[in-house]
Design a protein around this motif. Structure first.
Motif, short mmCIF file in Angstrom:
data_model
loop_
_atom_site.label_atom_id
_atom_site.label_comp_id
_atom_site.label_asym_id
_atom_site.label_seq_id
_atom_site.Cartn_x
_atom_site.Cartn_y
_atom_site.Cartn_z
N SER A 1 -28.46 -12.68 14.51
CA SER A 1 -28.44 -11.67 15.57
C SER A 1 -29.24 -10.44 15.19
CB SER A 1 -26.99 -11.28 15.89
OG SER A 1 -26.26 -12.38 16.38
N ILE A 2 -29.08 -10.00 13.94
CA ILE A 2 -29.80 -8.81 13.47
C ILE A 2 -31.31 -9.06 13.48
CG2 ILE A 2 -30.28 -7.43 11.38
CD1 ILE A 2 -27.20 -7.66 10.85
N SER A 3 -31.73 -10.25 13.07
CA SER A 3 -33.15 -10.59 13.10
C SER A 3 -33.70 -10.54 14.53
CB SER A 3 -33.38 -11.99 12.52
OG SER A 3 -33.03 -12.04 11.15
N GLN A 4 -32.90 -11.02 15.48
CA GLN A 4 -33.35 -11.02 16.87
C GLN A 4 -33.40 -9.60 17.45
OE1 GLN A 4 -31.57 -14.31 19.37
NE2 GLN A 4 -30.63 -14.86 17.42
N ILE A 5 -32.46 -8.74 17.04
CA ILE A 5 -32.50 -7.34 17.47
C ILE A 5 -33.75 -6.66 16.94
CG2 ILE A 5 -31.35 -5.09 17.30
CD1 ILE A 5 -28.68 -6.71 17.11
N GLU A 6 -34.05 -6.90 15.65
CA GLU A 6 -35.27 -6.35 15.04
C GLU A 6 -36.51 -6.81 15.80
OE1 GLU A 6 -35.04 -6.09 10.33
OE2 GLU A 6 -34.21 -7.98 11.06
N PHE A 7 -36.53 -8.10 16.15
CA PHE A 7 -37.68 -8.68 16.84
C PHE A 7 -37.85 -8.05 18.22
CE2 PHE A 7 -39.36 -11.82 19.87
CZ PHE A 7 -40.60 -12.09 19.29
N PHE A 8 -36.76 -7.96 18.98
CA PHE A 8 -36.82 -7.37 20.32
C PHE A 8 -37.32 -5.94 20.26
CE2 PHE A 8 -33.85 -10.65 22.14
CZ PHE A 8 -34.61 -10.94 23.27
N GLY B 1 -34.92 -0.61 7.98
CA GLY B 1 -34.27 -0.86 9.26
C GLY B 1 -33.26 -1.99 9.16
N PHE B 2 -33.66 -3.07 8.52
CA PHE B 2 -32.76 -4.21 8.31
C PHE B 2 -31.51 -3.79 7.54
CE2 PHE B 2 -31.92 -6.81 4.48
CZ PHE B 2 -31.07 -7.76 5.04
N THR B 3 -31.70 -2.98 6.50
CA THR B 3 -30.58 -2.55 5.66
C THR B 3 -29.57 -1.70 6.44
OG1 THR B 3 -32.04 -2.53 3.72
CG2 THR B 3 -29.96 -1.32 3.55
N LEU B 4 -30.06 -0.71 7.17
CA LEU B 4 -29.18 0.20 7.90
C LEU B 4 -28.52 -0.50 9.08
CD1 LEU B 4 -31.50 3.36 7.83
CD2 LEU B 4 -29.44 2.95 6.44
N LEU B 5 -29.26 -1.37 9.76
CA LEU B 5 -28.72 -2.11 10.90
C LEU B 5 -27.62 -3.07 10.45
CD1 LEU B 5 -29.25 -2.34 13.96
CD2 LEU B 5 -30.85 -4.19 13.47
N THR B 6 -27.87 -3.78 9.36
CA THR B 6 -26.89 -4.71 8.80
C THR B 6 -25.61 -3.98 8.42
OG1 THR B 6 -28.60 -6.20 7.97
CG2 THR B 6 -26.43 -6.33 6.92
N THR B 7 -25.77 -2.85 7.76
CA THR B 7 -24.62 -2.07 7.30
C THR B 7 -23.74 -1.63 8.46
OG1 THR B 7 -25.89 -1.26 5.39
CG2 THR B 7 -23.91 -0.03 6.01
N ARG C 1 -29.44 -14.68 4.77
CA ARG C 1 -30.74 -15.05 4.19
C ARG C 1 -31.39 -13.95 3.36
NH1 ARG C 1 -30.97 -17.26 9.39
NH2 ARG C 1 -32.19 -15.50 10.17
N ARG C 2 -31.18 -12.71 3.74
CA ARG C 2 -31.84 -11.61 3.01
C ARG C 2 -30.84 -10.84 2.14
NH1 ARG C 2 -35.23 -8.70 7.75
NH2 ARG C 2 -33.64 -9.61 9.13
N LYS C 3 -29.91 -11.59 1.55
CA LYS C 3 -28.84 -10.97 0.76
C LYS C 3 -29.37 -10.18 -0.43
CE LYS C 3 -26.14 -13.83 -1.42
NZ LYS C 3 -25.02 -14.79 -1.63
N LYS C 4 -30.27 -10.76 -1.21
CA LYS C 4 -30.79 -10.09 -2.40
C LYS C 4 -31.56 -8.82 -2.03
CE LYS C 4 -31.05 -14.21 -5.31
NZ LYS C 4 -31.94 -15.14 -6.09
N LEU C 5 -32.37 -8.92 -0.96
CA LEU C 5 -33.10 -7.74 -0.49
C LEU C 5 -32.13 -6.64 -0.08
CD1 LEU C 5 -35.69 -6.28 0.46
CD2 LEU C 5 -35.42 -7.45 2.66
N TYR C 6 -31.07 -7.03 0.62
CA TYR C 6 -30.09 -6.05 1.08
C TYR C 6 -29.46 -5.29 -0.09
CZ TYR C 6 -25.98 -3.89 3.06
OH TYR C 6 -25.04 -2.96 3.41
N ILE C 7 -29.06 -6.02 -1.11
CA ILE C 7 -28.38 -5.40 -2.26
C ILE C 7 -29.28 -4.39 -2.95
CG2 ILE C 7 -27.40 -5.86 -4.55
CD1 ILE C 7 -26.43 -8.58 -3.41
N VAL C 8 -30.53 -4.75 -3.17
CA VAL C 8 -31.48 -3.83 -3.83
C VAL C 8 -31.75 -2.62 -2.95
CG1 VAL C 8 -33.85 -3.57 -4.65
CG2 VAL C 8 -32.58 -5.66 -5.17
N MET C 9 -31.93 -2.85 -1.65
CA MET C 9 -32.24 -1.76 -0.73
C MET C 9 -31.08 -0.77 -0.60
SD MET C 9 -35.37 -2.05 0.41
CE MET C 9 -35.24 -0.82 1.70
N ILE C 10 -29.86 -1.27 -0.43
CA ILE C 10 -28.72 -0.39 -0.16
C ILE C 10 -28.33 0.41 -1.40
CG2 ILE C 10 -26.86 -2.01 -0.75
CD1 ILE C 10 -26.87 0.34 2.30
#
Length: 467
Positions: A259-266, A56-62, A435-444
């Protein structure tokens, strides 16, 4: 002129509440609870939370980063980055177009139930066949759909800042307070049936929150995983152009990572609270049998629960369906806004004129979907093993086929064509850290495209053929 026509969010909180409003819709309040009830309660929740924080984080960020960096809507965003990939924008445009055909129909159902409780006829809604009789009638579903659609179109007509953002700032806090209030009330419920068995809301919460591993097999776990992933699309509004459109309205100094973290939380918080609001209440008055209604849980099981509460049930039922209507409108607004924004660019027309045009076309399409339960009724076997009517078919095409396919292509495009650095640069362009740059790169690049391919293949029924 272009700036006036395009519009934008006036503040970070306006963007967060509007994006969260898009994500927090019928998918959270209607679909999440029945999937959780079907897929082992807490087990489904654990799987879903892991997916939100990764896929979810990966697709939302993209989506959001593409929108803000290109300052374009989904239809033109991909082509502006790489000309040969403009087809992906056209595919993305199809998703809200398909969803818009039926979302206002479901919104009309919710509006009908508000009218039921306003007129103190909740006992009628608790009767067998009430929901089926309503959706199969020829006039009533159309009337309530038009009321819901008119409200949606008016908000989009008013624009981004004065319409969508203003509405979200008012509605979202109220929506969240209502969900919390009903959730707490559900936990206080208790009921003794004819057999002398007493069930409480806390017992229902245990059924909902504690993972049920009985009879868990690899095949069942994969089914739960795929259910949770399909819910993720439905819930977060990813891979349908909505978040690209909203991203294009975000100012350059906004901290996207936060902002993305807050959207995920909501979004996730509302989904969890929706389950806590619905499942314990249904369990108290109907036991585990009442939780087996699946998609009709909200329109069949809950009216019976409200009826069992006596006079208080009328008030609780009214508040509940008003809350669901708020959630449905915020999501439907984002879907229509995506269509309007794309058509404004495509036809160089004003917002007002485009909103009216899309509103009329949406009404015609929704009218046809309403007829799918009477005049145009059919039962079509789908490749994934399910049987569909017209509304189900539109949902299958948009959510089960197009969205995972678009996500797969987007991962290939970002992960291997323009490279993740392109997204990372936009995430950090405001001077804030990603903050989650490394996770994003591996996931995407690796994990998300594989999962999207599996989800798409499963939806086409190829896995069943291979078995």
């Amino acid at each position: 002129m272009e700036k006036e026509k395009k519009g934008g969010f006036s503040s970070s909180i306006g963007f967060i509440l509007s994006a969260a409003g898009s994500a927090v819709g019928v998918g959270n309040i209607w679909r999440f609870p029945y999937l959780a009830a079907k897929d082992g309660g807490g087990l489904f929740i654990v799987v879903y939370l892991v997916l939100v924080l990764t896929f979810g984080f990966t697709l939302l960020t993209t989506d959001i980063a593409i929108g803000r960096r290109t300052q374009k809507n989904a239809l033109k965003a991909f082509g502006s980055i790489r000309t040969g990939w403009s087809f992906l924008g056209k595919l993305t445009f199809l998703v809200p177009a398909f969803i818009m055909t039926y979302y206002s129909v479901i919104g009309g159902w919710v509006t009908k139930y508000i009218a039921v409780y306003v007129t103190n006829k909740g006992a009628d809604a608790a009767q067998d066949g009430y929901f089926t009789d309503f959706i199969t009638s020829k006039a009533a579903p159309v009337v309530f759909m038009l009321v819901f659609l008119a409200v949606t179109a008016f908000i989009v007509y008013c624009g981004v800042e004065k319409g969508i953002e203003k509405f979200s700032k008012i509605i979202m806090p109220g929506l969240i307070l209502m969900i919390i209030g009903i959730s707490l009330f559900s936990l206080t419920l208790h009921y003794t049936d004819n057999n002398g068995v007493t069930r409480t809301g806390l017992d229902g919460a245990v059924v909902y929150l504690i993972p049920n591993l009985d009879g868990l097999t690899l095949s069942r776990f994969l089914k739960i995983l795929l259910d949770a992933m399909s819910q993720l699309f439905f819930s977060l509004s990813v891979s349908m152009g909505i978040m690209i459109t909203y991203g294009s309205y975000v100012k350059k100094d906004v901290n996207l990572s936060s902002s993305i973290s807050q959207i995920e939380f909501f979004d996730t918080g509302v989904a969890l609270l929706a389950g806590l609001m619905i499942i314990p209440a249904v369990y108290v008055f109907s036991g585990t049998e009442g939780m087996a209604f699946g998609p009709s849980l909200m329109f069949v099981s809950l009216p019976r629960v409200f009826d069992s509460m006596g006079k208080a049930g009328t008030i609780i039922g009214l508040v509940f369906f008003i809350m669901v209507a708020f959630a449905a409108i915020t999501s439907c607004v984002s879907i229509m806004e995506t269509l309007v924004a794309n058509c404004m660019e495509l036809f160089h027309a004003s917002r007002q004129r485009t909103s009216i045009m899309i509103g009329i076309l949406s009404a015609v399409a929704a009218f046809i979907i309403c007829l799918g339960y009477n005049v145009l009724y059919f039962e079509l076997p789908l490749p994934n093993g399910q049987t569909a009517q017209l509304l189900d078919l539109m949902d299958y095409i948009s959510n089960s086929l197009l969205m995972p396919f678009i996500s797969l292509l987007t991962c290939i495009f970002v992960g291997w064509i323009i490279k993740p650095k392109w997204i990372v640069e936009e995430m950090e362009s405001s001077g804030h850290s990603f903050r989650r740059k490394k996770l994003y790169i591996v996931m995407i690049r690796y994990i998300t495209p594989i999962m999207m391919a599996v989800l798409f293949i499963q939806s086409t029924g190829l896995l069943n053929i291979l078995k």
